[in-house]
Enzyme design. Structure first.
Site, short mmCIF file in Angstrom:
data_model
loop_
_atom_site.label_atom_id
_atom_site.label_comp_id
_atom_site.label_asym_id
_atom_site.label_seq_id
_atom_site.Cartn_x
_atom_site.Cartn_y
_atom_site.Cartn_z
N LYS A 119 0.86 -1.20 0.00
CA LYS A 119 0.00 0.00 0.00
C LYS A 119 0.89 1.23 0.00
CE LYS A 119 -4.44 0.96 0.10
NZ LYS A 119 -5.54 0.21 -0.51
N GLY A 233 -18.23 7.78 -2.67
CA GLY A 233 -17.14 7.91 -3.65
C GLY A 233 -17.24 6.77 -4.65
P1 NAD Z 1 -13.31 7.75 -2.68
O1 NAD Z 1 -12.31 8.77 -2.36
O2 NAD Z 1 -13.78 7.62 -4.09
O3 NAD Z 1 -14.60 7.97 -1.76
C1 NAD Z 1 -14.56 8.07 -0.37
C2 NAD Z 1 -15.89 8.66 0.06
O4 NAD Z 1 -16.01 8.59 1.48
C3 NAD Z 1 -16.09 10.13 -0.32
O5 NAD Z 1 -17.38 10.31 -0.82
C4 NAD Z 1 -15.96 10.86 1.03
O6 NAD Z 1 -16.71 12.04 1.07
C5 NAD Z 1 -16.53 9.81 1.95
N1 NAD Z 1 -16.17 9.98 3.36
C6 NAD Z 1 -14.95 10.23 3.91
N2 NAD Z 1 -15.07 10.32 5.26
C7 NAD Z 1 -16.38 10.11 5.54
C8 NAD Z 1 -17.14 10.07 6.72
N3 NAD Z 1 -16.56 10.26 7.90
N4 NAD Z 1 -18.48 9.83 6.65
C9 NAD Z 1 -19.08 9.63 5.45
N5 NAD Z 1 -18.41 9.65 4.29
C10 NAD Z 1 -17.08 9.89 4.34
O7 NAD Z 1 -12.72 6.37 -2.13
P2 NAD Z 1 -13.10 4.90 -2.56
O8 NAD Z 1 -12.11 4.46 -3.58
O9 NAD Z 1 -14.55 4.78 -2.81
O10 NAD Z 1 -12.72 4.12 -1.22
C11 NAD Z 1 -13.63 4.03 -0.13
C12 NAD Z 1 -13.23 2.84 0.73
O11 NAD Z 1 -13.24 1.68 -0.09
C13 NAD Z 1 -11.82 2.93 1.30
O12 NAD Z 1 -11.79 2.27 2.56
C14 NAD Z 1 -10.99 2.16 0.31
O13 NAD Z 1 -9.79 1.66 0.87
C15 NAD Z 1 -11.97 1.05 -0.01
N6 NAD Z 1 -11.68 0.38 -1.27
C16 NAD Z 1 -11.74 1.03 -2.47
C17 NAD Z 1 -11.45 0.34 -3.62
C18 NAD Z 1 -11.53 0.97 -4.97
O14 NAD Z 1 -11.30 0.26 -5.98
N7 NAD Z 1 -11.91 2.22 -5.09
C19 NAD Z 1 -11.07 -1.01 -3.55
C20 NAD Z 1 -11.04 -1.64 -2.32
C21 NAD Z 1 -11.34 -0.93 -1.19
#
Ligand code: NAD
Length: 429
Positions: A119, A233
């Site tokens: 990571k 997100g």
């Molecule tokens: P992103 O940046 O696209 O979205 C994150 C979202 O969370 C945003 O809308 C933000 O406003 C919101 N957020 C942040 N703090 C918050 C809170 N306290 N309350 C409510 N909303 C809040 O990120 P993402 O890629 O969607 O990732 C989100 C989670 O999914 C993370 O834990 C990431 O590690 C995990 N994840 C993502 C992927 C991927 O392919 N995108 C893969 C595996 C895991």
């Protein structure tokens, strides 16, 4: 926030419940005990194999220079090259990156793809930076960690607040350094520069395949199910969009950093997304009631999707979670205190590194396509993804039933066993 120097100590710093690395180690320790792993194997796997901190000076638009800190942590390459996203986040810490790297190792193992776990992270606030500043920072990060990266060593991808455009800049910078078109050095790229069909919604789609299997097991009719999503997100918004498109599932509440919104009749996920793109937040969506992000977690829904950050379901609120299934799209949303409470209350948790493994699985497909100079259709990608996620879900469910343990513990047993086997076969321990 702990500094890197402080947290190079072996044990995580700060209050244990607020430190994802402590959570990751505690979860691992439980599995290691149940698998009766030898002491050297426990010591080896409960911390990263390799890590680096880098300082990144960036010329800002106002003429000043800001020095950002970044990390790359490689937890294990026992089963293949490291794989793991890069986060740009103001509250990033090395311990968070360590935890996420560990979870990547278990994630690639549980879906049985030939990769390890890594990571990366940079402490910055991308929302306050221009595109030019983000490009400079993305390129600076890759220049500094390039010697640890490569299609045969460690392959990054997007994560919180990093985008396909940033992956394209990073890939380009790496190729300039090596003088080769190593497109497979990074995944989550735009389609025009070696990206894969299906990568955009892969995390949520993969999660939905596991939810579909869970719903079958528990006799839940998804077409009349309700759901709430924390975080709108990539993972969260696609969870809502695909829920409607694939299963006719009704999203009644969503939240982001600005707060939450609720509508009993159901929200239109695409309209909420447009509203967020136009205004910067889901808050203020016409016709919806305002809620806090915390209240969104505690609604009486069939499916709850934590899809934001770590440690949001804890010993403090686990008793108030009312969902029947928790689909952990986010990494580390549930603390070790909350797990037994949810399990005893009969709530079926699909644990993070199983539930959200669709992203890394399609990233792996992107690497395979890059290596073989091939391009698969979206149908082909989704078909393969469905097979992987369904197989992984049932391997974990079977283990959970055989040992009478919760799904997280079962996922650890499957994954840690596979990694430990590779370590032994390679003669390391
Ligand atoms: P992103 O940046 O696209 O979205 C994150 C979202 O969370 C945003 O809308 C933000 O406003 C919101 N957020 C942040 N703090 C918050 C809170 N306290 N309350 C409510 N909303 C809040 O990120 P993402 O890629 O969607 O990732 C989100 C989670 O999914 C993370 O834990 C990431 O590690 C995990 N994840 C993502 C992927 C991927 O392919 N995108 C893969 C595996 C895991």
């Amino acid at each position: 926030m702990a500094t890197y120097e402080e947290s190079t100590l072996r044990e995580p710093l700060g209050p244990r419940e607020a430190n994802p690395y402590a959570t990751a180690q505690e979860q691992f320790d439980r599995a290691a005990e149940m698998l009766d792993l030898e002491p050297a194997m426990r010591e080896f796997l409960r911390q990263p194999q390799r890590e680096v901190r880098v300082m990144l000076p960036v010329h800002m638009d106002n003429g000043s220079v800001t020095v950002f800190s970044g990390f790359r942590v490689q937890h294990s390459d026992a089963r293949g090259p490291g794989k793991g996203g890069i986060r740009f986040h103001p509250q990033e810490t090395v311990d968070t990156v360590r935890a996420l790297a560990m979870w990547m190792t278990w994630k690639t193992a549980v879906v049985d793809i030939p990769l390890g776990g890594s990571k990366g992270g940079v402490i910055c606030n991308p929302k306050a930076m221009s595109q030019r500043e983000l490009e400079s920072l993305s390129r600076a990060y890759i220049r500094e960690v390039a010697r640890l990266l490569g299609p045969d060593q460690d392959v990054p991808a997007p994560d919180v607040y990093t985008t396909p455009q940033m992956m394209a800049w990073m890939m380009d910078e790496y190729c300039k350094l090596t003088g080769r078109l190593d497109f497979g050095v990074i995944t989550g790229k735009p389609l025009a520069v070696g990206g894969s069909q299906g990568r955009g919604d892969a995390t949520a789609r993969g999660a939905w395949y596991t939810v579909r299997e869970a719903a079958r097991e528990w006799g839940m009719d998804l077409s009349s199910a309700t759901m709430a999503v924390q975080g709108y997100g990539n993972a969260g918004s696609y969870a809502a969009l695909l829920g409607q498109e694939l299963f006719g599932c009704k999203t009644v509440a969503v939240s982001d950093t600005g707060g939450g919104i609720y509508c009993e009749k159901g929200l239109d996920p695409a309209a909420v997304l447009r509203h967020k793109q136009e205004t910067g937040s889901v808050v203020g969506f016409p016709g919806a009631e305002a809620l806090t992000s915390q209240e969104v977690l505690e609604l009486p829904v069939d499916l709850l999707w934590p899809a934001a950050l770590e440690n949001v379901i804890t010993g403090e609120n686990a008793e108030r979670i009312q969902a029947k299934i928790v689909a952990e799209a986010a990494n580390g949303p549930t603390s070790p205190e909350a797990d037994p409470v949810l399990y005893e209350r009969g709530i079926h948790v699909i644990p993070d590194f199983l539930c959200n493994a669709g992203g890394v699985t399609v990233s792996y497909y992107e690497m395979v396509q890059n290596y073989s100079r091939d391009q698969w259709t979206a149908n082909e990608v989704n078909r393969r993804l469905d097979g992987k996620m369904t197989e992984a879900y049932h391997a974990v469910l079977d283990r959970s039933r055989a040992h009478d343990v919760d799904m997280r513990c079962a996922a650890y047993l499957v994954a840690v066993e596979r990694v430990a086997t590779a370590v032994r076969l390679r003669g390391w321990i």
